[in-house]
Enzyme design. Structure first.
Site, PDB file in Angstrom:
ATOM      1  CE  LYS A 236      -3.208   2.923   2.342  1.00 37.67           C
ATOM      2  NZ  LYS A 236      -3.506   3.565   3.650  1.00 37.67           N
ATOM      3  CD  GLN A 237       4.328   4.521  -1.134  1.00 38.35           C
ATOM      4  OE1 GLN A 237       3.929   5.415  -0.371  1.00 38.35           O
ATOM      5  NE2 GLN A 237       5.425   3.799  -0.898  1.00 38.35           N
TER       6      GLN A 237
END
Length: 349
Positions: A236-237
């Site tokens: 997740k970014q």
């Protein structure tokens, strides 16, 4: 949903762009057979593969290879007041889970407390991801230290199929976080749980000349690479908004070709670099939906989803935009994001 209208002046640029630096032919792309095609080749156990498949095959995006995850850990990360004052109903964990179920999400990611409180009613209805560590903001002065609030065993015991954790790369405390999360992910895989890593950057030095390089493509790309190195199954970014963080902050190592040939300033190219650093897409990249911006939330969420999908990512993790509003409106927003990934006319650039 009129995507052209929501995107406004950006519509042609976002929907018609072609990535040339790193072409889609070089990527491992999402698809219905992702688990068999890619993850089954890895060292993940049969139980991890089963739990990943359970999530990928659940909800409105089930069977597509794309993910829509509801994250609600902001009561710890931002405070309960900051997160739920606009809609106090979500102080009740059952309402959080109901939003994920009714919104057609693949999974819900939340705290041990939230998921444990309603586990017997919801763990069999929607895949649970327990967020293990948090940066609480009641310590004064505030700091950037992710502390474990829960163990992998506790997540396993309440019926979770996956665990999540955050590392603040670039912070003074990053080394400790890296060691602790790596050990937790190894334990999770031993117990059959998949792993999700929030690969965030935190350091005041990353803001330079009024630009916040914590969302720079080159720096977030390296954070992603460190994340897949400790065997995160999903990264997740925050979606990249700029580039050139290495040069602006004047540290680390990079190569001029990253900026001259492999990327441009187009948002899809910047996010493509984030995908490329997840083993060219073998590990799925989900982008954050970002904070709530009131009337612009729908357009912002759809824009983020289009960029992620066209860059080669696997979906969005949308929280505040959906739960800081009435249930019906939150469901509508989640469904609008999912519709982007269901739309065959929106292709990988």
């Amino acid at each position: 949903m009129d995507i052209q209208q929501l995107l406004g002046d950006e519509a042609n640029s976002l929907l018609g762009h072609t990535c040339k630096g790193i072409s889609k032919k070089s990527l491992t792309l999402p698809g219905p057979n992702y688990i068999d095609r890619i993850m089954a080749q890895s060292d993940r156990s049969i139980v991890v593969l089963r739990n990943l498949a359970h999530m990928y095959n659940h909800g409105r995006l089930g069977g597509t290879g794309y993910l829509s995850i509801l994250p609600v850990d902001q009561g710890v990360e931002h405070s309960g007041a900051a997160s739920f004052a606009r809609n106090p109903a979500y102080l009740d964990p059952s309402n959080i889970c109901e939003l994920a179920v009714e919104g057609g999400c693949n999974a819900i990611a939340s705290t041990l407390g939230v998921l444990g409180m309603v586990a017997r009613h919801y763990a069999h209805r929607i895949p649970f991801i327990v967020k293990l560590n948090h940066n609480e903001l009641l310590t004064y002065p505030n700091h950037t230290r992710q502390i474990f609030f829960a163990s992998v065993q506790q997540a396993f015991d309440l019926g979770a199929v996956g665990v999540g954790a955050t590392i603040y790369f670039g912070s003074e405390d990053a080394d400790r976080q890296l060691v602790e999360v790596s050990a937790a992910f190894a334990e999770a895989h031993r117990l059959g749980l998949f792993t999700v890593l929030w690969c965030y950057l935190r350091n005041d030095a990353f803001e330079h000349d009024g630009i916040n390089y914590e969302t720079s493509a080159d720096l977030t790309g390296q954070a992603n690479y460190l994340g897949v190195t400790i065997q995160a199954d999903i990264i997740k970014q925050k979606q990249a908004t700029c580039n050139g963080g290495y040069y602006a902050v004047d540290f680390g190592k990079t190569d001029p070709i990253v900026y001259s040939e492999l990327t441009t300033d187009h948002p899809i190219d910047l996010t493509r670099w984030q995908v490329a650093n997840c083993y060219l897409g073998r590990i799925g990249l989900i982008n954050s939906g970002g904070g709530s911006d009131g009337p612009n939330d729908l357009a912002g969420a759809v824009r983020t989803a289009i960029i992620n999908k066209r860059a080669g990512g696997v979906g969005l993790i949308v929280g505040r935009k959906s739960f800081e509003r009435p249930l019906s409106d939150g469901i509508e927003l989640l469904n609008a994001v999912q519709d982007v990934f269901l739309d065959p006319s929106i292709t990988v650039a």
